[in-house]
Design an enzyme around this catalytic site. Structure first.
Site, short mmCIF file in Angstrom:
data_model
loop_
_atom_site.label_atom_id
_atom_site.label_comp_id
_atom_site.label_asym_id
_atom_site.label_seq_id
_atom_site.Cartn_x
_atom_site.Cartn_y
_atom_site.Cartn_z
N GLY A 172 -35.08 -1.25 -30.34
CA GLY A 172 -35.54 -0.66 -29.09
C GLY A 172 -35.96 -1.71 -28.08
O GLY A 172 -37.03 -1.64 -27.49
N ALA A 173 -35.07 -2.70 -27.87
CA ALA A 173 -35.44 -3.84 -27.02
C ALA A 173 -34.87 -3.73 -25.61
O ALA A 173 -34.97 -4.67 -24.83
CB ALA A 173 -34.97 -5.14 -27.68
N SER A 174 -34.29 -2.59 -25.27
CA SER A 174 -33.72 -2.45 -23.92
C SER A 174 -34.79 -2.22 -22.86
O SER A 174 -34.55 -2.44 -21.68
CB SER A 174 -32.71 -1.29 -23.89
N ARG A 175 -35.96 -1.74 -23.30
CA ARG A 175 -37.01 -1.40 -22.32
C ARG A 175 -38.38 -1.64 -22.94
O ARG A 175 -38.52 -1.86 -24.14
CB ARG A 175 -36.92 0.09 -21.98
N ASN A 231 -39.66 -1.74 -33.59
CA ASN A 231 -40.35 -1.27 -32.39
C ASN A 231 -39.87 0.09 -31.89
O ASN A 231 -40.65 0.86 -31.35
CB ASN A 231 -40.18 -2.32 -31.28
N SER A 238 -49.25 2.59 -33.66
CA SER A 238 -49.88 3.09 -32.43
C SER A 238 -51.34 3.42 -32.73
O SER A 238 -51.68 3.81 -33.85
CB SER A 238 -49.18 4.36 -31.96
N TYR A 292 -45.92 12.68 -33.84
CA TYR A 292 -46.00 11.24 -33.53
C TYR A 292 -47.10 10.57 -34.36
O TYR A 292 -46.89 9.50 -34.95
CB TYR A 292 -46.25 11.08 -32.03
N ALA A 330 -48.34 11.50 -37.18
CA ALA A 330 -47.93 11.45 -38.59
C ALA A 330 -46.94 10.31 -38.80
O ALA A 330 -47.02 9.57 -39.79
CB ALA A 330 -47.31 12.78 -39.00
N LYS A 347 -46.63 7.52 -37.04
CA LYS A 347 -47.25 6.20 -36.86
C LYS A 347 -48.27 5.91 -37.96
O LYS A 347 -48.43 4.76 -38.40
CB LYS A 347 -47.89 6.10 -35.48
P1 NAP Z 1 -39.88 3.17 -24.30
O1 NAP Z 1 -40.22 2.47 -23.04
O2 NAP Z 1 -39.64 4.64 -24.27
O3 NAP Z 1 -38.62 2.42 -24.97
C1 NAP Z 1 -38.13 2.91 -26.19
C2 NAP Z 1 -37.10 1.97 -26.74
O4 NAP Z 1 -36.70 2.45 -28.02
C3 NAP Z 1 -35.84 1.89 -25.89
O5 NAP Z 1 -35.34 0.58 -25.98
C4 NAP Z 1 -34.90 2.87 -26.58
O6 NAP Z 1 -33.52 2.55 -26.41
C5 NAP Z 1 -35.30 2.64 -28.03
N1 NAP Z 1 -34.97 3.74 -28.93
C6 NAP Z 1 -35.41 5.01 -28.92
N2 NAP Z 1 -34.88 5.70 -29.93
C7 NAP Z 1 -34.07 4.86 -30.59
C8 NAP Z 1 -33.24 4.97 -31.73
N3 NAP Z 1 -33.13 6.12 -32.40
N4 NAP Z 1 -32.55 3.89 -32.14
C9 NAP Z 1 -32.65 2.71 -31.48
N5 NAP Z 1 -33.42 2.53 -30.40
C10 NAP Z 1 -34.12 3.60 -29.96
O7 NAP Z 1 -41.03 2.96 -25.40
P2 NAP Z 1 -42.27 1.92 -25.46
O8 NAP Z 1 -43.42 2.54 -24.76
O9 NAP Z 1 -41.82 0.58 -25.11
O10 NAP Z 1 -42.59 2.02 -27.02
C11 NAP Z 1 -42.16 1.06 -27.95
C12 NAP Z 1 -42.90 1.29 -29.26
O11 NAP Z 1 -44.30 1.19 -29.03
C13 NAP Z 1 -42.67 2.68 -29.85
O12 NAP Z 1 -42.60 2.61 -31.24
C14 NAP Z 1 -43.92 3.43 -29.42
O13 NAP Z 1 -44.19 4.50 -30.28
C15 NAP Z 1 -44.95 2.34 -29.50
N6 NAP Z 1 -46.15 2.59 -28.71
C16 NAP Z 1 -46.08 2.75 -27.36
C17 NAP Z 1 -47.24 3.00 -26.63
C18 NAP Z 1 -47.24 3.19 -25.13
O14 NAP Z 1 -48.27 3.58 -24.57
N7 NAP Z 1 -46.17 2.91 -24.44
C19 NAP Z 1 -48.47 3.08 -27.31
C20 NAP Z 1 -48.51 2.91 -28.68
C21 NAP Z 1 -47.34 2.65 -29.37
P3 NAP Z 1 -32.64 3.13 -25.15
O15 NAP Z 1 -33.13 2.38 -23.94
O16 NAP Z 1 -31.23 2.80 -25.49
O17 NAP Z 1 -32.92 4.57 -25.06
#
Ligand code: NAP
Length: 247
Positions: A13-16, A91, A143, A156, A158, A160
């Site tokens: 999940g490194a695209s964003r 991630n 998380s 979610y 559960a 994490k």
């Molecule tokens: P995000 O901006 O929504 O980005 C999600 C990333 O995961 C994207 O690169 C997406 O790829 C990829 N992805 C989603 N489903 C996938 C799959 N089935 N296979 C491969 N790649 C997949 O999320 P984020 O906020 O950066 O979150 C990253 C991590 O941190 C997650 O595990 C999230 O639960 C955790 N987290 C986030 C927060 C927060 O507040 N943001 C807080 C606590 C924990 P595409 O671009 O191709 O869709």
């Protein structure tokens, strides 16, 4: 001197968002980085271009980590390309928020499949090579909401909480092979995932954060790089990066 020269890394999940920040931060330390994404090829390519500009090797790997065959083929592709995988950052994650009374099977299963089962699929594929070479750094992004109650996030939370428990057992079993397994638990971090939360709720959340602001993806990535580069004797642990929102 760059702390990860000669190391190879895979970030799911490194695209964003947080994954993108981790991939770039690892690359800045000299690691060659495989950038995984599911569907957002354009954004993933932009990350790959940024890494190339840093002068390190990069690999773009599309895979849905929730599909076992795709997850395992992705790890194989990285190892085939570079001969080894040193650092794995699990991630990729999704949310499908609904109160428990409205939570349908599909929303439950999708989140568990990606966040928890996906973490297992990728990790299990990475382990044999790490054991063979007696080295590995696995960092799972859990998380704060896997540690505390989170309204509308039974699925979610559960997933994490499961990642945290999985991390500890993996750490126990792999310690003798010099493979550390830890989690980084972000609080509310400014990414696309977070921007899905209505503004009014975001303001309410902010007021409950002792540091008075949300985190940035780069602040989460710092903890990941620390574990990858300097966490030699740290395993089975969790680093909370949440501005004090959960202590
Ligand atoms: P995000 O901006 O929504 O980005 C999600 C990333 O995961 C994207 O690169 C997406 O790829 C990829 N992805 C989603 N489903 C996938 C799959 N089935 N296979 C491969 N790649 C997949 O999320 P984020 O906020 O950066 O979150 C990253 C991590 O941190 C997650 O595990 C999230 O639960 C955790 N987290 C986030 C927060 C927060 O507040 N943001 C807080 C606590 C924990 P595409 O671009 O191709 O869709």
């Amino acid at each position: 001197m760059s702390r990860l020269n000669g190391k190879t890394a895979l970030v799911t999940g490194a695209s964003r968002g947080i994954g993108r920040a981790c991939a770039l931060a690892l690359a800045r330390e000299g690691a060659t980085v495989a950038v995984n994404y599911q569907s957002n090829e354009q954004r993933a390519k932009e990350v790959a271009d940024e890494i190339t500009a840093l002068g390190v090797d990069v690999l773009l790997v599309r895979a849905d980590i929730g599909v076992a065959d795709e997850a395992r083929a992705m790890v194989k592709k990285v190892i085939d390309a570079w001969g080894k995988l040193d650092v794995l950052v699990n991630n990729a994650g999704i949310t499908r928020d609904k109160s428990l009374r409205k939570l349908d099977d599909e929303s439950w299963l999708q989140v568990i499949q990606t966040n928890l089962n996906g973490c297992f699929f990728v990790t299990s594929a990475a382990i044999p090579g790490m054991v063979e070479r007696n080295f590995g750094r696995i960092i799972n992004i859990s998380s704060m909401n896997g540690q505390i109650a989170a309204y509308g996030q039974a699925n979610y939370s559960a997933s994490k909480g499961g990642v945290i428990a999985f991390t500890k057992t993996a750490a126990l079993e792999l310690a003798k092979s010099n493979i550390t397994v830890n989690t980084v638990a972000p609080g509310f971090t400014e990414t696309d995932m977070f921007s899905g939360i209505p503004e009014k709720i975001q303001e309410q959340i902010k007021q409950r954060i002792p540091m008075g602001r949300f985190g940035s993806p780069e602040e989460i990535a710092k903890a990941v790089v620390f574990l990858a580069a300097d966490g030699d004797y740290i395993t089975g642990q969790q680093i909370n990066v949440n501005g004090g929102a959960y202590m």
